[in-house]
Write an enzyme that holds these catalytic residues in place. Structure first.
Site, PDB file in Angstrom:
ATOM      1  CG  ASP A  19     -30.421  -9.832   7.697  1.00 29.39           C
ATOM      2  OD1 ASP A  19     -31.580 -10.072   8.092  1.00 29.39           O
ATOM      3  OD2 ASP A  19     -30.129  -8.810   7.038  1.00 29.39           O
ATOM      4  CG  ASP A  77     -35.123  -8.606   3.622  1.00 28.73           C
ATOM      5  OD1 ASP A  77     -35.455  -9.124   2.544  1.00 28.73           O
ATOM      6  OD2 ASP A  77     -35.868  -8.546   4.618  1.00 28.73           O
TER       7      ASP A  77
END
Lengths: 176, 176
Positions: A6, A8
């Site tokens: 991922d 963020d």
């Protein structure tokens, strides 16, 4: 083996920027550690929201990279088929900014291995590193939760607090 | 059932715009039908390329929607879990433009169901409609090739030439 990472709050310290905005809008000076024993989303309900800042041009462009993220991802990229998977389509302006951010900090991850989606149940792989447990719900592989101020109260997942921990945990698991 | 629908040359008539650019740059007036019995990519090798136009701001924003695409996708969206999946990260500026284009023509497809990636082997589903056979290689579901000037010589796949054909072919296959 395919490793899904991922952006963020995993590669990018988006939480730090969010907390800055939240503090400014509420006249506070909280630090991330304040939420170690609290439900972040419950706490912020009674305060001015930071959410609209996420839709502003430039928000995602200058976020800081987490310590060791670049070096460890570079290492893992030799052992795994690494994909960067970001739930970003909620924020249309973020898409081009996120590409530029990756070009700046992770140029060794080709455009071929970058995915911007909404619901992550559409992607599949062997290991997923994410800060949101909701992204694990339909994922059949190994799930690694990246510690974040908004998930301190989430239980039931393998949890890491740094990229060094990730290196120790899965650095030898690739090339299988 | 999850239905994955490509954008360029499936929802959007990108080929028409590409052919315009190609014709302009080569002093030609070819129509798509010219390629019905030719390998498009072989033919263009001896000519000025259109490729850099794909990286220019605005290229993807005003492309025309194929006839019936909106109505048929709206119908299919009632029966299938529809995802729009576009191999778009090669063209960073296209990402926000493609979001705007979908907001304009397909507002009923939520940001949750939009995916922009490089290599499509990362996504999974039950049916994929695409104009590039390379995207079918690692896909385990049903593969439907959307006819395009650049794939006229590709064999071995179920082929459709219009959205009406898609409606006839899979309109009753959803809700399983």
């Amino acid at each position: 083996m395919r490793l899904l990472i991922d952006m963020d709050d995993v590669l990018a310290d988006t939480g730090a920027k969010i907390l800055d905005v939240f503090n400014q809008r509420n006249g506070l000076q909280l630090e991330k550690s304040f939420f170690e024993d609290k439900h972040f989303y419950e706490y912020i309900k009674g305060h001015n929201s930071y959410r609209d800042a996420l839709y502003e041009p430039g928000f995602f462009r200058d976020i800081k990279v987490f310590p060791d993220a670049i070096d460890v991802v570079k290492e893992l990229n030799e052992k795994f088929e690494v994909y960067i998977v970001s739930a970003a389509t909620e924020f249309p302006l973020s898409l081009t900014e996120k590409m530029e951010w990756l070009d700046e900090h992770f140029p060794f991850i080709s455009w071929r291995n970058r995915v911007f989606c909404g619901d992550k149940s559409i992607v599949h792989g062997d290991i997923m590193i994410d800060d949101h447990a909701r992204n694990f719900e339909n994922f059949s592989g190994r799930k690694i939760l990246f510690h974040s101020m908004h998930n301190t109260q989430v239980q039931g997942y393998e949890r890491v607090k740094s990229w060094r921990e990730i290196r120790d945990l899965i650095g030898c698991a690739g090339k299988e």
